[in-house]
Structures are given as C-alpha cells and as structure tokens.
Design an enzyme around this catalytic site. Structure first.
Site, PDB file in Angstrom:
ATOM      1  N   SER A   1       0.874  -1.190   0.000  1.00 14.37           N
ATOM      2  CA  SER A   1       0.000   0.000   0.000  1.00 14.37           C
ATOM      3  C   SER A   1       0.901   1.228   0.000  1.00 14.37           C
ATOM      4  O   SER A   1       2.044   1.161   0.463  1.00 14.37           O
ATOM      5  CB  SER A   1      -0.848   0.005   1.271  1.00 14.37           C
ATOM      6  OG  SER A   1      -1.514   1.244   1.428  1.00 14.37           O
TER       7      SER A   1
ATOM      8  N   TYR B   1      -2.073  -0.377  10.503  1.00 19.41           N
ATOM      9  CA  TYR B   1      -2.079  -0.809   9.089  1.00 19.41           C
ATOM     10  C   TYR B   1      -0.785  -0.338   8.410  1.00 19.41           C
ATOM     11  O   TYR B   1      -0.099  -1.123   7.746  1.00 19.41           O
ATOM     12  CB  TYR B   1      -3.297  -0.228   8.383  1.00 19.41           C
ATOM     13  CG  TYR B   1      -3.394  -0.549   6.908  1.00 19.41           C
ATOM     14  CD1 TYR B   1      -3.747  -1.823   6.477  1.00 19.41           C
ATOM     15  CD2 TYR B   1      -3.148   0.427   5.946  1.00 19.41           C
ATOM     16  CE1 TYR B   1      -3.852  -2.115   5.114  1.00 19.41           C
ATOM     17  CE2 TYR B   1      -3.256   0.142   4.588  1.00 19.41           C
ATOM     18  CZ  TYR B   1      -3.606  -1.130   4.176  1.00 19.41           C
ATOM     19  OH  TYR B   1      -3.705  -1.411   2.829  1.00 19.41           O
TER      20      TYR B   1
END
Ligand SMILES: NC(=O)c1ccc[n+]([C@@H]2O[C@H](COP(=O)([O-])OP(=O)(O)OC[C@H]3O[C@@H](n4cnc5c(N)ncnc54)[C@H](OP(=O)(O)O)[C@@H]3O)[C@@H](O)[C@H]2O)c1
Length: 266
Positions: A141, A154
């Site tokens: 990501s 995250y």
C-alpha cells in the site's frame, strides 16, 4: 502479456475487492489459478463466474493460521503440480486514532494478516518458487511508504511487509525468484467497510468517497504489466510516487497530504 501464459498463480484474498478483480485478468492471460480466502461461498461464486474450468481451483484458508498457510501451498502443488507466482493480496485495515484504541490486539490481528501471513506463505512456497524460478507479488500500500493517521497499525504492517520483501528480493536474486511490491492508493473494495474501529469492530460503512477513488477492476488491470514484467516496485498513484521524494525534501508536506486524504476520503 505473453510472460504469464501457462503460469500457475496462487492468489490470496481472492473472494473480494482487488483479488476478485485480478482473478479474471490473470485467467485471460492464460494463467491457472488457485484462489484462496476464508469465504467458501464467495470463492465458489467467483469460480462459477470464471467459467468453472480445470484452470481455476479454490482453497479455503484463514492465512492468520500458520498451518493453514502450509496447507494452502500444499494444495497448490496437489492441484497443479507447481507454483510460479504467489500473490500475497489478502489484507485488512483499521480506522481509528491510536489514542482511541480500546483493544491493543487489533494491532496483532492486522500484523498477522498483512505481514506474518505473507511471510509464512512465502516460506512454505519458496522450494517450489525456486524450482520454477518464479515470482512473489506483495500487495502492499502507499501506507507502507509513509505515515497515515487513523491507520497506524495498518501502515506499520505494510511498512513491515515492504521491508521484508525488499530484503527477500536481495536474498533470492541468485535463485532467479523475482519479488514485485505493489502499492495501491485508495481503491473501492470491501476493506474500508470492514476496517476495524477502536473497539475492534468492522465499521460497516465505507468512510471513503467511493466515486472519487480507483475501481478494483482498474486497479487489477493497472497491476498486470508490473506482474508480467516481474517489476521491482509499482506505486499506483501520482501522490504516492511524488510522496517518495517529498518525504525526503519536505516531509511535513507529505504528512499534510496524508492527513487531508484521510479527512476527505479520497
Ligand atoms: N482497497 C484499498 O484502498 C487498498 C489500498 C492499498 C492497498 N490495499 C491492499 O490490497 C489488498 C486487497 O485488499 P482489498 O482492498 O481488495 O480488500 P477486501 O475487499 O476487504 O478484500 C480482502 C481479501 O482478503 C481476504 N482476507 C482477509 N482476511 C483474511 C484472512 N485472515 N485469511 C484469508 N483471507 C483473508 C478477504 O477474504 P475473506 O473475508 O473471504 O477471507 C478478501 O478476499 C490488501 O492487502 C490491502 O491492504 C487495498
């Protein structure tokens, strides 16, 4: 994209979102697919959507369980006799400021799925990937490249994932196994509504402006050349690519871009 024809691909997180969109794209390139996730029903519906041929097999697994990771790799070898490309795509996120977290095990859960599962799967897959001089794809990501508020756990898991696979690339170069790290920006999928809040419960509703972010189909198509080309790194948005430089030259600016992206939901 000729490089993928005939390859056996194991794709995790295939039941929803980006993984579900990537499956038909890979099938159209001539790949055989082992599709995995926890939901047997969603995997079966995807298998039927894809035409239920011998080239598409499914295997239910919770990748946060180490023995399930080994069974998943074994299932691929049982079904297809080889493994060319392992795509570590299964993932999950959170949506809470760190000072509002009521349960710290949220951090463990996210780390298990986003970092430890790809590491374990890769470990069990390596003998077969060395035989095929294959490839590992890590769906990371842009949050693995910079800090993102409300996503601390995250972002940490995706930084861990990138650090792990960047290290592995160096170790595996002589064995002819390629490592491709892909960093999507915001994409429409289930991940936002499934994001854990500070109590560890799914938000239930996406906080994103979904009309303003990339579709999973577009994301899957844009990933294909990087996978077929065994590229090292694909950062899928302009702000993600610029962010790499801004982080060095003007770090407070990249912090405010990340803050604004979360506040605006796109
Ligand atoms: N969407 C975005 O904005 C975005 C941006 C950057 C990066 N990414 C990354 O892209 C990847 C795919 O995410 P997505 O957006 O497509 O999310 P998604 O729609 O929520 O899909 C996640 C997939 O992972 C599977 N999964 C989750 N936990 C699992 C577990 N414990 N064991 C096995 N499978 C599990 C889910 O299947 P089951 O529930 O059936 O198990 C589902 O198929 C993730 O790694 C995510 O971090 C997404």
């Amino acid at each position: 994209m000729g490089g993928l024809n005939g390859k056996v691909v194991l794709l995790t997180g295939a039941s929803e979102g980006i993984g579900r969109a990537l499956a038909p794209v890979l099938l159209a390139e001539g790949c055989s697919l082992l599709l995995s996730a926890r939901s047997a029903e969603r995997l079966e519906s995807l298998r039927l959507e894809l035409g239920a041929s011998d080239k598409v097999q499914i295997h239910v697994a919770d990748v946060s369980d180490e023995s399930a990771c080994k069974d998943l790799i074994d299932a691929c070898i049982d079904k297809f006799g080889r493994l060319d490309i392992l795509i570590n795509n299964a993932g999950m996120t959170m949506w809470s400021r760190f000072d509002a977290l009521q349960r710290l095990d949220i951090l463990d859960t996210i780390m298990q799925v986003n970092y430890l599962a790809p590491a374990r799967l890769t470990h069990f897959a390596l003998p077969y990937l060395k035989q095929s001089r294959g490839q590992i794809v890590a769906i990371a990501s842009v949050a693995g490249l910079t800090g993102v508020p409300t996503r601390s756990g995250y972002a940490a898991s995706k930084h861990a994932m990138i650090g792990f696979f960047d290290s592995l690339r160096i170790e595996l170069a002589d064995a002819g196994v390629a490592v491709t790290v892909i960093c999507p920006d915001f994409v429409v999928s289930q991940i936002h509504k499934r994001a854990l809040d500070g109590r560890g419960e799914a938000l239930g509703k996406s906080p994103m402006q979904e009309g303003k972010i990339q579709s999973a189909d577009d994301c899957a198509k844009a990933m294909l050349p990087a996978i077929a080309g065994r590229e090292r790194l694909l950062i899928m948005s302009l702000r993600g690519r610029l962010g790499r430089w801004l982080r060095l030259l003007w770090p407070s600016l990249i912090d405010s871009i990340a803050k604004k992206a979360i506040a605006s939901g796109h």
